[in-house]
Structures are given as C-alpha cells and as structure tokens.
Design a protein around this motif. Structure first.
Motif, mmCIF file in Angstrom:
data_model
loop_
_atom_site.group_PDB
_atom_site.id
_atom_site.type_symbol
_atom_site.label_atom_id
_atom_site.label_comp_id
_atom_site.label_asym_id
_atom_site.label_seq_id
_atom_site.Cartn_x
_atom_site.Cartn_y
_atom_site.Cartn_z
ATOM 1 N N TYR A 7 0.836 -1.191 0.000
ATOM 2 C CA TYR A 7 0.000 0.000 0.000
ATOM 3 C C TYR A 7 0.870 1.239 0.000
ATOM 4 C CZ TYR A 7 -3.473 -3.407 1.533
ATOM 5 O OH TYR A 7 -4.288 -4.501 1.618
ATOM 6 N N MET A 8 0.409 2.289 -0.694
ATOM 7 C CA MET A 8 1.068 3.594 -0.634
ATOM 8 C C MET A 8 0.224 4.459 0.305
ATOM 9 S SD MET A 8 3.743 3.249 -2.372
ATOM 10 C CE MET A 8 4.444 4.855 -2.598
ATOM 11 N N VAL A 9 0.846 4.901 1.411
ATOM 12 C CA VAL A 9 0.128 5.656 2.434
ATOM 13 C C VAL A 9 0.702 7.070 2.491
ATOM 14 C CG1 VAL A 9 -0.428 5.758 4.889
ATOM 15 C CG2 VAL A 9 -0.265 3.544 3.748
ATOM 16 N N LYS A 10 -0.179 8.060 2.470
ATOM 17 C CA LYS A 10 0.265 9.461 2.558
ATOM 18 C C LYS A 10 0.482 9.825 4.029
ATOM 19 C CE LYS A 10 -2.136 11.365 -1.465
ATOM 20 N NZ LYS A 10 -1.233 11.504 -2.486
ATOM 21 N N VAL A 11 1.629 10.481 4.299
ATOM 22 C CA VAL A 11 1.951 10.937 5.648
ATOM 23 C C VAL A 11 2.236 12.436 5.567
ATOM 24 C CG1 VAL A 11 3.530 10.717 7.596
ATOM 25 C CG2 VAL A 11 2.932 8.697 6.261
ATOM 26 N N THR A 12 1.453 13.230 6.297
ATOM 27 C CA THR A 12 1.644 14.677 6.318
ATOM 28 C C THR A 12 2.756 15.002 7.309
ATOM 29 O OG1 THR A 12 -0.685 14.990 5.836
ATOM 30 C CG2 THR A 12 0.518 16.898 6.682
ATOM 31 N N VAL A 13 3.784 15.703 6.832
ATOM 32 C CA VAL A 13 4.927 16.063 7.663
ATOM 33 C C VAL A 13 4.763 17.473 8.210
ATOM 34 C CG1 VAL A 13 7.431 16.318 7.662
ATOM 35 C CG2 VAL A 13 6.381 14.580 6.246
ATOM 36 N N HIS A 14 4.320 18.393 7.346
ATOM 37 C CA HIS A 14 4.182 19.810 7.714
ATOM 38 C C HIS A 14 3.141 20.415 6.779
ATOM 39 C CE1 HIS A 14 5.426 24.057 8.201
ATOM 40 N NE2 HIS A 14 5.820 23.662 9.388
ATOM 41 N N SER A 15 2.436 21.410 7.255
ATOM 42 C CA SER A 15 1.361 22.003 6.456
ATOM 43 C C SER A 15 1.865 22.684 5.178
ATOM 44 C CB SER A 15 0.586 23.010 7.298
ATOM 45 O OG SER A 15 1.447 24.029 7.745
ATOM 46 N N SER A 16 3.129 23.098 5.154
ATOM 47 C CA SER A 16 3.645 23.811 3.985
ATOM 48 C C SER A 16 4.250 22.878 2.933
ATOM 49 C CB SER A 16 4.703 24.824 4.425
ATOM 50 O OG SER A 16 5.847 24.156 4.881
#
Length: 153
Positions: free
Chosen positions: A127-136
């Motif tokens: 699976y390819m999972v999106k991980v948010t690191v920083h809002s910018s």
C-alpha cells in the motif's frame, strides 16, 4: 495615531502589524481591550525584528519538513500481522501501527492523525500511504508492505 496590533483585528490587520487609526478608536476600543499598543519607534523596531525571526524560523521549519518528506518517500515499511484464510488479517493495520513503524525504522515521531489512512488495512499486500509532515509541504508517500506473520510450529 499609529498602533501595533497585539492580536488579529477584523478589517484592521494581523498581529504584529503597525496600523494607523483614529485616536478615539485606539483609546476607547483597541487599548482597553489589549488588542493594540501605542507604536513607539523602539517598539516598532522590536516588533519588526520579532516578525523577521518568526519568518526565518518558519523557513527553516519548512526546509526541515521537506528533508523529512524526502526521507519518508524513500522509506519502505514492512508490517507483519497474523493472517487467517485467504490473505485476510486477524484484526487490521491502523494508522497508529504505521506511525509506530515509522518511528521504529527512522526514529521519527509522526502523529497518527498525520497518517492518511481512509480505513484500516485488512488484507496482505503493498500500500502507498500518505503521511503529512508539515502544512507547507506535500504529504510523503510511504510504501507499506503488509506481510503474513511467520507461524512457529
């Protein structure tokens, strides 16, 4: 009269900005409510320096976030789970499991709310999972391989 805003004020400006207002508005509304302070040359210079430092800090943070995103995009996580009949897991792999696996692999703490998993993974596979690191910064795509747990027998 020039004032420095201590908080965001609708139709006037954001915190830290210098604004020109009437004396009555400043004296009767802004100053008593601690929304602003009188702008002196020294205080204006001080506020400008603080704003520049914040901007520099935000730029450094965005650069670090970009480096972290690059690192996570190259990361492949293998999570083993007990499997029942036909590639179906007993239980599931959740966003907390993925956040824990990222910490185990890269020593990077990621809040489980930043792991974008629409629903828990219930089947063996990749699976390819999106991980948010920083809002910018764009979210990182982390490859997650869910493998059957080896049975000891």
């Amino acid at each position: 009269m020039e004032i420095i805003l201590l908080q965001d004020v609708d139709k006037l400006g954001k915190k830290g900005e210098v604004a020109h207002v009437s004396e009555g508005y400043a004296r009767n509304f802004l100053l008593p409510r601690k929304l602003a302070e009188i702008a002196t040359p020294g205080r204006i210079a001080q506020v400008r320096q603080i704003m520049e430092e914040r901007a520099a800090h935000a730029r450094r943070e965005a650069e670090r976030a970009d480096e972290t995103r690059e690192m996570l995009s190259k990361t492949v996580l293998t999570i083993t789970a007990p499997v029942g009949t036909g590639e179906r897991l007993f239980g599931s792999v959740t966003n907390q499991d993925i956040a824990d696996a990222i910490f185990a692999a890269r020593k990077l703490r990621v809040d489980k709310r930043n792991v974008d998993l629409e629903e828990p993974i219930k089947l063996v596979g990749t699976y390819m999972v999106k991980v948010t690191v920083h809002s910018s910064v764009e979210p990182a795509e982390v490859k997650v391989i869910v493998a059957p747990e080896e049975h000891k027998g």
